[in-house]
Motif scaffolding. Structure first.
Motif, PDB file in Angstrom:
ATOM      1  N   GLU A 137       0.838  -1.207   0.000  1.00 38.53           N
ATOM      2  CA  GLU A 137       0.000   0.000   0.000  1.00 38.53           C
ATOM      3  C   GLU A 137       0.872   1.256   0.000  1.00 38.53           C
ATOM      4  OE1 GLU A 137      -3.394   2.208   2.793  1.00 38.53           O
ATOM      5  OE2 GLU A 137      -2.711   0.180   3.275  1.00 38.53           O
ATOM      6  N   SER A 140       2.484   1.660  -3.455  1.00 37.77           N
ATOM      7  CA  SER A 140       1.506   2.180  -4.412  1.00 37.77           C
ATOM      8  C   SER A 140       1.230   3.655  -4.162  1.00 37.77           C
ATOM      9  CB  SER A 140       0.207   1.374  -4.310  1.00 37.77           C
ATOM     10  OG  SER A 140      -0.788   1.896  -5.156  1.00 37.77           O
ATOM     11  N   ASP A 144       1.811   6.941  -6.544  1.00 36.46           N
ATOM     12  CA  ASP A 144       0.704   7.865  -6.815  1.00 36.46           C
ATOM     13  C   ASP A 144       1.111   9.306  -6.509  1.00 36.46           C
ATOM     14  OD1 ASP A 144      -0.884   5.787  -7.600  1.00 36.46           O
ATOM     15  OD2 ASP A 144      -1.973   5.626  -5.700  1.00 36.46           O
ATOM     16  N   LYS A 389     -12.756   3.442 -10.168  1.00 34.97           N
ATOM     17  CA  LYS A 389     -11.389   3.407  -9.633  1.00 34.97           C
ATOM     18  C   LYS A 389     -11.350   2.716  -8.277  1.00 34.97           C
ATOM     19  CE  LYS A 389      -9.637   7.602 -11.904  1.00 34.97           C
ATOM     20  NZ  LYS A 389      -9.216   9.016 -11.672  1.00 34.97           N
ATOM     21  N   THR A 390     -12.299   3.087  -7.416  1.00 34.67           N
ATOM     22  CA  THR A 390     -12.350   2.485  -6.080  1.00 34.67           C
ATOM     23  C   THR A 390     -12.650   0.993  -6.168  1.00 34.67           C
ATOM     24  OG1 THR A 390     -13.144   4.572  -5.152  1.00 34.67           O
ATOM     25  CG2 THR A 390     -13.485   2.591  -3.833  1.00 34.67           C
ATOM     26  N   LYS A 393      -9.641  -0.958  -7.384  1.00 36.25           N
ATOM     27  CA  LYS A 393      -8.647  -1.079  -6.319  1.00 36.25           C
ATOM     28  C   LYS A 393      -9.049  -2.180  -5.346  1.00 36.25           C
ATOM     29  CE  LYS A 393      -6.307   1.602  -2.715  1.00 36.25           C
ATOM     30  NZ  LYS A 393      -6.197   2.932  -2.052  1.00 36.25           N
ATOM     31  N   ASP A 394     -10.334  -2.207  -4.964  1.00 32.51           N
ATOM     32  CA  ASP A 394     -10.820  -3.246  -4.054  1.00 32.51           C
ATOM     33  C   ASP A 394     -10.717  -4.628  -4.691  1.00 32.51           C
ATOM     34  OD1 ASP A 394     -11.384  -1.328  -2.200  1.00 32.51           O
ATOM     35  OD2 ASP A 394     -13.517  -1.195  -2.673  1.00 32.51           O
ATOM     36  N   LYS A 570      -2.118  -2.504 -13.855  1.00 29.98           N
ATOM     37  CA  LYS A 570      -2.340  -2.390 -12.411  1.00 29.98           C
ATOM     38  C   LYS A 570      -2.397  -3.768 -11.774  1.00 29.98           C
ATOM     39  CE  LYS A 570      -5.054   1.895 -12.631  1.00 29.98           C
ATOM     40  NZ  LYS A 570      -6.376   2.499 -12.344  1.00 29.98           N
TER      41      LYS A 570
END
Length: 868
Positions: A137, A140, A144, A389-390, A393-394, A570
């Motif tokens: 995390e 990443s 970002d 996007k969320t 990611k999940d 990704k």
């Protein structure tokens, strides 16, 4: 140096555009930065320099290359990087809830090229014992934030070049910590698309009258008419063009954009879906032709509505997929009162009360056009984008978690496995694989083909199982799996294998067909037909899942949630990191590990793995970890990262029979002829002397202790009174456990001048058998002897199964009926037994809630976990 200046100083203008760039020379004083207020005076600027200046604030790059005089700028020079008002370590510390010191250490290590597994295992003191998932995390987030800084500078320079930069905007940009915030600030200044209605109107010269109307002034549109020219032929056309320009200006107004964002965040904005007309028409056509259709998979979304603040990630991805397949129509619904408040707010801001009625009417029309045609659709697209996007990611997090559990499935050691790749017409491809992974035999059976000789096929299969003593049968979970399982279960029930205790296991064959035609399979099994390679892979997946699954791209292993809908780059980055972590933490014997395993070790890659194999082929087995330093291209950094995850196994009980260290032995030279070299020595690159590399076998090379801590481990073994050659033996391990328990971690850390995490790692490694495997901590594969049918299931019936996939809405469980059942999250609470949730590979006890034979759906309730 501090210089006081009281007189006025003439400052020549070097750059006349914003930002103002000036060169200042005050007497003979150099290397100073002047923060002064400037007052225009002809072609020069007069500065009231009643200030104090310090040379310490001048950067090395702020001087003229010819004269050495300082260059003073109120804003960054054009095209240069700007510094944000936040620090990366502060943002990371706040986001992942850690200290700034830890965040700073993480950034430093990652910038230096340290890998996630290395940091997680060997740098616990600097990370506060942070787990690998959290480190990923941080990694990443670091990437970002770098992208944000880059985008921030790009946007700054773009706005600056347009002459629209100001202090307020510059400060807001520097405060931005996400790409969304930067884009939000940039939107009002972003050049319009050349094909947009507003840009077309601007090309016709209507921007100036539009700006006059925006200021409340009256414009006679008739005077702008040009007969025969499209867009200017009639007053109505001119009015429409001006309206498009005004709508564009209003939609890009910063305050207006902030207002719509605020209203949508506090309003009941919903994501809704319905069945598309195209899908309905297609469904009717397919009903006539009786062709299969995917529409039933999206039935729950045919009339769906959910507030965006409460919607789940799997729902967002399902809606996106249904929309892509033209089955669903998806829309974001913004309440009407939001639109009305926006129109009222914009009217109050943009419509001047002294304007003429015609101007007010045009402005009102433009505001309505801006809201309905530009602002609300743009807001809806932004909401969909952020939700996606969320959700992606999940989804990546779910896939990574499932993949980790799958890779860490305990191996089935010391067993000969009969692998079956099921099939109907083309037969069931089979392979017998020895405990060491060697192929004993391959065969194609047609016991599911109705034309085949069933008795002969049965006898053939029984003979192979008996001949090679196959007590484990691995059945792939693809097409014909259920029928093959029933056939094998029938043979076991009727004791066709005699006294042999034969059991079978369903193995996930995802990616096996892709592997069978890959270059890796061609190199590994060049003489085997591609159709039979899948059966070999299935058998080996049961024997050692990690060693077999690393041969396949992680994205092809079906343990995710809508992973095929996610950007491949990704997904690959996240999954490759998980594979690297699993391979590294399990450890690889450098003298037997395949290229696929070696290249997944932290600090290594495909090129370095090939170099290791070439060295091994040329020089024989490695005698010590340190010999890796002699491999060209690995380097000190690569060695540091990979050394602790590599094992060099030796049998020190045979140490007395080893040749003398000074005895000469034959080794192949470059020409192929024998040459003399000392036992255990190796050829090293010209830059390294042989004497620099210790080739003596070291018992600690068989453990997870990093070479940088060997001196601590050696002292601890000496103080304990154990012989290092007995590493891994029960008596040795017991002595270490007794000594470490008596002393305590804190005292040992002080004695050996190291951190508590490092001393814990050393004592744990020395307390474990050499056969210890972290995978043994997880549930083993579920073996069965019989089978039940879905039709036999009833509500309240209790079953045992294995979790095959985990998602945000529940877990899928194989209970042996041919179709996975679903434990919804609402049916998990009572059976969790204090755990946070179920994980892939868990063996669980479940209760049947409902059975839908038509849709082949099985609802389950979690009762608990089976004991290991």
């Amino acid at each position: 140096m501090v210089v006081g200046v009281t007189e006025s100083v003439m400052i020549q203008i070097l750059v006349s555009t914003t930002p103002l760039l000036v060169r200042v020379t005050i007497n003979a004083v150099r290397y100073i930065t002047v923060n002064v207020g400037f007052l225009a005076h002809g072609s020069y600027l007069v500065a009231d320099c009643g200030k104090t200046f310090t040379s310490s604030s001048v950067s090395k790059n702020s001087f003229d290359s010819e004269t050495g005089t300082p260059i003073v700028t109120d804003m960054p020079p054009k095209g240069k990087q700007i510094e944000p008002s936040w620090r990366i370590e502060d943002v990371i510390a706040d986001t992942v809830d850690t200290s700034q010191d830890v965040a700073r250490s993480l950034i430093e290590m990652m910038e230096e090229g340290a890998t996630i597994p290395f940091i997680a295992r060997y740098r616990k003191e600097r990370t506060g014992s942070m787990e690998a998932e959290k480190l990923r995390e941080v990694s990443s987030l670091l990437d970002d934030l770098k992208n944000v800084m880059s985008k921030m500078s790009s946007v700054y320079n773009s706005i600056e070049s347009a002459g629209k930069m100001n202090r307020t905007l510059a400060a807001a940009l520097k405060r931005s910590t996400s790409l969304t915030e930067v884009e939000h600030l940039y939107a009002p200044y972003k050049p319009g698309h050349k094909g947009s209605l507003a840009e077309r109107a601007r090309k016709l010269g209507l921007e100036e009258p539009a700006l006059q109307i925006l200021d409340g002034k009256h414009v006679e549109l008739e005077k702008l008419v040009r007969q025969g020219e499209k867009g200017l032929a009639k007053p109505h056309d001119i009015e429409t063009g001006i309206q498009h320009i005004l709508a564009d200006i209003i939609s890009k107004d910063k305050e207006a954009m902030d207002e719509v964002k605020r209203l949508c965040e506090t309003s009941n904005v919903k994501l809704e879906s319905s069945r598309s007309k195209t899908s309905t028409k297609k469904d009717a056509e397919e009903t006539k032709s009786r062709a299969p259709d995917d529409s039933h998979k999206f039935e729950q979304y045919f009339d769906f509505s959910c507030p965006v603040k409460y919607i789940k990630s799997h729902q967002v991805l399902a809606l996106n997929r249904g929309e892509d397949k033209k089955i669903l129509t998806v829309r974001v619904t913004i309440p009407d009162y939001v639109k009305n408040r926006l129109i009222g707010s914009y009217t109050h801001k943009f419509v001047k009360h002294w304007s003429s009625p015609s101007v007010k009417t045009l402005m009102s029309t433009s505001i309505a056009d801006a809201v309905n045609r530009l602002i609300l659709p743009q807001t809806c697209r932004h909401i969909r984008s952020e939700l996606t996007k969320t959700a992606e990611k999940d989804s990546i997090l779910v896939f990574a978690s499932n993949l980790k559990r799958l890779l860490l499935t305990p191996p089935v050691r010391g067993k000969t496995v009969f692998g079956i790749d099921p099939g109907f017409k083309n037969g069931c491809k089979t392979a017998v694989v020895s405990p060491t992974g060697g192929i004993q035999t391959t065969q194609v059976f047609y016991f599911l083909e109705y034309k085949s000789n069933k008795a002969a096929e049965k006898q053939k299969l029984v003979n192979i199982v008996k001949t090679f003593r196959c007590e484990m049968i691995a059945i792939g979970n693809g097409v014909a799996c259920r029928q093959t399982e029933q056939y094998v279960a029938g043979l076991i029930q009727e004791k066709a294998f005699g006294e042999m205790q034969v059991m079978y296991c369903i193995v996930d064959e995802s990616g096996a067909s892709i592997y069978s035609v890959s270059d890796e399979a061609q190199r590994e099994l060049p003489d085997l037909d591609p159709t039979l390679r899948g059966a070999v892979s299935i058998a080996r997946r049961l024997q050692d899942p990690l060693a077999e699954l690393v041969k396949i791209e992680p994205k092809h292993i079906g343990v995710g949630m809508y992973q095929h809908d996610i950007a491949e780059s990704k997904l690959k980055t996240a999954l490759d990191s998980v594979v690297e972590e699993c391979v590294s933490f399990v450890g690889v014997d450098i003298n037997t590990g395949s290229e696929c395993l070696l290249r997944r070790i932290a600090g290594l890659n495909a090129t370095k793995a090939k170099k290791i194999l070439e060295w091994r082929e040329k020089n024989g087995a490695f005698a010590s970890r340190e010999q890796l330093l002699g491999i060209k291209g690995l380097g000190q950094k690569g060695y540091e990262q990979c050394a602790g995850f590599i094992r060099v196994l030796h049998d020190f009980s045979m140490q007395g029979e080893r040749p003398d260290e000074d005895a000469a032995v034959e080794a192949p030279g470059p020409s192929g002829k024998g040459r003399k070299r000392k036992a255990g020595s190796t050829k090293v690159s010209a830059k390294k002397k042989k004497s620099e590399i210790d080739c003596t076998p070291n018992p600690l090379d068989m453990t997870s202790i990093h070479p940088e801590s060997y001196h601590i481990a050696t002292r601890l073994m000496t103080d304990t009174g154990v012989d290092p050659k007995n590493v891994g033996q029960e008596e040795f391990c017991e002595e270490i456990r007794r000594f470490s328990k008596h002393k305590g971690v804190e005292e040992l850390a002080r004695t050996y001048n190291t951190g508590a995490p490092t001393i814990t790692l050393i004592t744990d490694a020395l307390s474990q058998s050499l056969t210890y495997d972290i995978r043994d901590e997880y549930d083993k594969p579920l073996f069965k002897k019989g089978v039940i049918a879905m039709e036999d299931l009833k509500a309240k019936q209790t079953l045992t199964g294995r979790v095959t996939n985990v998602t945000h809405f529940g877990a899928f469980v194989d209970v042996g009926v041919g179709h996975n059942g679903l434990i919804h999250t609402s049916q998990m609470r009572q059976g969790l037994e204090g755990r946070q949730g179920v994980q892939l590979g868990d063996n669980v006890n479940v209760e049947v809630i409902n059975v839908d034979l038509q849709k082949k759906r099985l609802g389950l309730k979690l009762l608990g976990f089976t004991k290991k």
